[in-house]
Design a protein around this motif. Structure first.
Motif, PDB file in Angstrom:
ATOM      1  N   LEU A 189      56.874  -3.311 -27.213  1.00 39.03           N
ATOM      2  CA  LEU A 189      55.446  -3.253 -27.527  1.00 39.03           C
ATOM      3  C   LEU A 189      54.753  -2.194 -26.686  1.00 39.03           C
ATOM      4  CD1 LEU A 189      52.980  -4.392 -28.989  1.00 39.03           C
ATOM      5  CD2 LEU A 189      52.785  -6.103 -27.172  1.00 39.03           C
ATOM      6  N   ALA A 190      55.103  -2.095 -25.407  1.00 40.40           N
ATOM      7  CA  ALA A 190      54.510  -1.077 -24.544  1.00 40.40           C
ATOM      8  C   ALA A 190      54.839   0.320 -25.046  1.00 40.40           C
ATOM      9  CB  ALA A 190      55.000  -1.257 -23.105  1.00 40.40           C
ATOM     10  N   ALA A 191      56.080   0.512 -25.508  1.00 45.31           N
ATOM     11  CA  ALA A 191      56.466   1.809 -26.049  1.00 45.31           C
ATOM     12  C   ALA A 191      55.710   2.118 -27.330  1.00 45.31           C
ATOM     13  CB  ALA A 191      57.974   1.839 -26.292  1.00 45.31           C
ATOM     14  N   ALA A 192      55.560   1.104 -28.198  1.00 47.41           N
ATOM     15  CA  ALA A 192      54.861   1.318 -29.462  1.00 47.41           C
ATOM     16  C   ALA A 192      53.396   1.667 -29.239  1.00 47.41           C
ATOM     17  CB  ALA A 192      54.981   0.067 -30.330  1.00 47.41           C
ATOM     18  N   VAL A 193      52.749   0.961 -28.320  1.00 44.25           N
ATOM     19  CA  VAL A 193      51.332   1.224 -28.050  1.00 44.25           C
ATOM     20  C   VAL A 193      51.147   2.598 -27.431  1.00 44.25           C
ATOM     21  CG1 VAL A 193      49.342   0.491 -26.691  1.00 44.25           C
ATOM     22  CG2 VAL A 193      50.752  -1.216 -27.860  1.00 44.25           C
ATOM     23  N   SER A 194      51.978   2.950 -26.439  1.00 43.23           N
ATOM     24  CA  SER A 194      51.815   4.232 -25.761  1.00 43.23           C
ATOM     25  C   SER A 194      52.151   5.402 -26.665  1.00 43.23           C
ATOM     26  CB  SER A 194      52.700   4.275 -24.512  1.00 43.23           C
ATOM     27  OG  SER A 194      54.073   4.174 -24.874  1.00 43.23           O
ATOM     28  N   GLY A 195      52.998   5.160 -27.666  1.00 40.22           N
ATOM     29  CA  GLY A 195      53.356   6.244 -28.583  1.00 40.22           C
ATOM     30  C   GLY A 195      52.567   6.247 -29.867  1.00 40.22           C
ATOM     31  N   GLY A 196      51.566   5.363 -29.986  1.00 38.36           N
ATOM     32  CA  GLY A 196      50.768   5.315 -31.195  1.00 38.36           C
ATOM     33  C   GLY A 196      51.532   4.823 -32.399  1.00 38.36           C
ATOM     34  N   LEU A 197      52.541   3.968 -32.166  1.00 36.16           N
ATOM     35  CA  LEU A 197      53.386   3.501 -33.258  1.00 36.16           C
ATOM     36  C   LEU A 197      53.031   2.097 -33.729  1.00 36.16           C
ATOM     37  CD1 LEU A 197      56.832   4.677 -31.806  1.00 36.16           C
ATOM     38  CD2 LEU A 197      55.320   5.928 -33.344  1.00 36.16           C
ATOM     39  N   ALA A 198      52.050   1.476 -33.075  1.00 38.35           N
ATOM     40  CA  ALA A 198      51.759   0.083 -33.379  1.00 38.35           C
ATOM     41  C   ALA A 198      50.705  -0.085 -34.462  1.00 38.35           C
ATOM     42  CB  ALA A 198      51.299  -0.631 -32.102  1.00 38.35           C
ATOM     43  N   GLY A 199      50.182   0.986 -34.984  1.00 42.19           N
ATOM     44  CA  GLY A 199      49.178   0.885 -36.025  1.00 42.19           C
ATOM     45  C   GLY A 199      47.844   0.365 -35.534  1.00 42.19           C
ATOM     46  N   LEU A 200      47.554   0.573 -34.239  1.00 42.60           N
ATOM     47  CA  LEU A 200      46.303   0.076 -33.682  1.00 42.60           C
ATOM     48  C   LEU A 200      45.178   1.099 -33.778  1.00 42.60           C
ATOM     49  CD1 LEU A 200      47.715  -1.682 -30.484  1.00 42.60           C
ATOM     50  CD2 LEU A 200      47.202  -2.684 -32.714  1.00 42.60           C
ATOM     51  N   GLY A 201      45.509   2.278 -34.238  1.00 41.92           N
ATOM     52  CA  GLY A 201      44.493   3.303 -34.395  1.00 41.92           C
ATOM     53  C   GLY A 201      44.139   4.047 -33.119  1.00 41.92           C
ATOM     54  N   ALA A 202      44.723   3.671 -32.010  1.00 42.18           N
ATOM     55  CA  ALA A 202      44.434   4.337 -30.744  1.00 42.18           C
ATOM     56  C   ALA A 202      45.225   5.633 -30.662  1.00 42.18           C
ATOM     57  CB  ALA A 202      44.792   3.427 -29.578  1.00 42.18           C
ATOM     58  N   ALA A 203      44.646   6.600 -29.945  1.00 42.98           N
ATOM     59  CA  ALA A 203      45.336   7.875 -29.769  1.00 42.98           C
ATOM     60  C   ALA A 203      46.581   7.661 -28.915  1.00 42.98           C
ATOM     61  CB  ALA A 203      44.400   8.885 -29.095  1.00 42.98           C
ATOM     62  N   PRO A 204      47.711   8.221 -29.303  1.00 44.40           N
ATOM     63  CA  PRO A 204      48.938   8.026 -28.524  1.00 44.40           C
ATOM     64  C   PRO A 204      48.844   8.703 -27.157  1.00 44.40           C
ATOM     65  CG  PRO A 204      49.285   9.667 -30.243  1.00 44.40           C
ATOM     66  CD  PRO A 204      47.923   9.079 -30.492  1.00 44.40           C
ATOM     67  N   LEU A 205      49.403   8.039 -26.162  1.00 48.13           N
ATOM     68  CA  LEU A 205      49.449   8.615 -24.821  1.00 48.13           C
ATOM     69  C   LEU A 205      50.632   9.554 -24.663  1.00 48.13           C
ATOM     70  CD1 LEU A 205      48.652   5.416 -22.713  1.00 48.13           C
ATOM     71  CD2 LEU A 205      47.088   7.260 -23.335  1.00 48.13           C
ATOM     72  N   PHE A 206      51.725   9.283 -25.385  1.00 46.03           N
ATOM     73  CA  PHE A 206      52.948  10.064 -25.251  1.00 46.03           C
ATOM     74  C   PHE A 206      53.473  10.427 -26.631  1.00 46.03           C
ATOM     75  CE2 PHE A 206      53.000   7.016 -21.656  1.00 46.03           C
ATOM     76  CZ  PHE A 206      52.849   7.920 -20.612  1.00 46.03           C
ATOM     77  N   ALA A 207      54.330  11.433 -26.653  1.00 45.67           N
ATOM     78  CA  ALA A 207      55.077  11.740 -27.869  1.00 45.67           C
ATOM     79  C   ALA A 207      56.027  10.581 -28.165  1.00 45.67           C
ATOM     80  CB  ALA A 207      55.861  13.037 -27.678  1.00 45.67           C
ATOM     81  N   PRO A 208      56.435  10.419 -29.426  1.00 50.99           N
ATOM     82  CA  PRO A 208      57.286   9.266 -29.768  1.00 50.99           C
ATOM     83  C   PRO A 208      58.528   9.139 -28.904  1.00 50.99           C
ATOM     84  CG  PRO A 208      56.476  10.311 -31.759  1.00 50.99           C
ATOM     85  CD  PRO A 208      56.048  11.192 -30.615  1.00 50.99           C
ATOM     86  N   ALA A 209      59.236  10.253 -28.668  1.00 49.65           N
ATOM     87  CA  ALA A 209      60.457  10.168 -27.859  1.00 49.65           C
ATOM     88  C   ALA A 209      60.140   9.753 -26.434  1.00 49.65           C
ATOM     89  CB  ALA A 209      61.180  11.517 -27.869  1.00 49.65           C
ATOM     90  N   ALA A 210      59.046  10.267 -25.868  1.00 53.70           N
ATOM     91  CA  ALA A 210      58.661   9.884 -24.509  1.00 53.70           C
ATOM     92  C   ALA A 210      58.262   8.419 -24.449  1.00 53.70           C
ATOM     93  CB  ALA A 210      57.512  10.773 -24.026  1.00 53.70           C
ATOM     94  N   ALA A 211      57.611   7.928 -25.510  1.00 52.93           N
ATOM     95  CA  ALA A 211      57.234   6.511 -25.547  1.00 52.93           C
ATOM     96  C   ALA A 211      58.471   5.613 -25.587  1.00 52.93           C
ATOM     97  CB  ALA A 211      56.345   6.244 -26.759  1.00 52.93           C
ATOM     98  N   VAL A 212      59.474   6.011 -26.367  1.00 54.56           N
ATOM     99  CA  VAL A 212      60.719   5.245 -26.406  1.00 54.56           C
ATOM    100  C   VAL A 212      61.379   5.239 -25.032  1.00 54.56           C
ATOM    101  CG1 VAL A 212      63.053   5.199 -27.366  1.00 54.56           C
ATOM    102  CG2 VAL A 212      61.099   5.603 -28.856  1.00 54.56           C
ATOM    103  N   MET A 213      61.363   6.398 -24.381  1.00 53.86           N
ATOM    104  CA  MET A 213      61.963   6.484 -23.055  1.00 53.86           C
ATOM    105  C   MET A 213      61.217   5.619 -22.058  1.00 53.86           C
ATOM    106  SD  MET A 213      64.561   7.925 -21.681  1.00 53.86           S
ATOM    107  CE  MET A 213      64.938   6.702 -20.426  1.00 53.86           C
TER     108      MET A 213
END
Length: 268
Positions: free
Chosen positions: A35-59
């Motif tokens: 969940l932390a990775a999804a939120v930080s990468g903008g993958l959770a569908g919450l509409g918030a601007a992503p903090l990291f690129a998807p790969a960085a969020a997964v990492m």
């Protein structure tokens, strides 16, 4: 009783917090980190601007999960280390070979070999060599014989004894890992810090001198501690190479100065 039966009856090694906490941590940490990775990468569908690129969020999620497992020891540290490699390969390395751009966009990841190749890098082999040297010295008894021979002339004075433990630990730490040096010196000096007849201040100063010497001595050479080897190799990649002697020219005076301060603190 056979050896198999003895092993079956012997208690299995336990680590970490009580069993209930280990179970909750083991199964609760992965979804929380995902969940932390999804939120930080903008993958959770919450509409918030992503903090990291998807790969960085997964990492980030992998890093958090391994940090939790290492800190709580919900599983063994070795299993956590292997899990880190497996997750990086599965979530970042393998998708790159399938052409999924989310794993490689804006990164230097080219495939699973990026996460496997470092196991055979010059830095890892350099540290492996120092660990094998430490193990060989311990198995053959060379470490204990050398330690006793070096400490014997210093045993007449507490001040000289502490200085000797400090310097010998620092010298050994220049060529083996800090952990191996501490283990060697603990075995050599056990009659000192384990002797209740000696003054309490001396029994405390000897293991402290070991710890200070083992940590500070590792600064002096590129193989003294893994961070040194990593920096040594990284400087070469960046076009600022240092050879072994050049590192000693910087590391030795620095280590000597810190050892002097450490000795004065121990005396005080």
């Amino acid at each position: 009783m056979s050896s198999d039966a003895a092993r079956a009856q012997s208690p299995s090694p336990a680590w970490g917090p009580p069993r209930g906490w280990r179970r909750w941590t083991l199964w609760g940490a992965p979804p929380a980190c995902a969940l932390a990775a999804a939120v930080s990468g903008g993958l959770a569908g919450l509409g918030a601007a992503p903090l990291f690129a998807p790969a960085a969020a997964v990492m980030l999620g992998v890093l958090l999960l391994c940090a939790i497992y290492w800190a709580t020891e919900a599983v063994s540290p070795l299993a956590t280390a292997l899990l880190a490699i497996g997750l990086c390969v599965a979530l970042l390395g393998v998708p790159a070979t399938w052409g999924q751009g989310w794993a490689t966009t804006g990164t230097r990841i080219t495939g699973y070999t990026d996460f496997i190749a470092p196991a055979g890098s010059s830095v890892m082999l350099l540290m492996l060599g120092s660990l094998v040297l430490a193990l060989g010295a311990h198995r053959t008894g060379l470490d204990r014989a050398a330690g006793r021979a070096l400490l014997a002339p210093l045993a007449s004075s507490p001040a000289r004894l502490v200085a000797g433990v400090l310097c010998i630990s620092a010298f050994l730490s220049m060529w083996t890992s800090n952990t191996a040096t501490a283990a060697i010196m603990l075995a050599v000096t056990r009659p000192l810090w384990g002797n209740a007849a000696l003054p309490a201040s001396l029994r405390a100063a000897v293991p402290l001198a070991m710890a200070v010497g083992a940590n500070v001595g590792g600064i002096a050479s590129p193989v003294g501690t893994p961070p040194n080897a990593i920096v040594f190799a990284r400087l070469q990649e960046m076009g600022h190479p240092l050879n072994f002697v050049q590192w000693l020219g910087v590391g030795l005076p620095l280590a000597a100065g810190v050892l002097a301060v450490g000795y004065l603190a121990l005396r005080w």
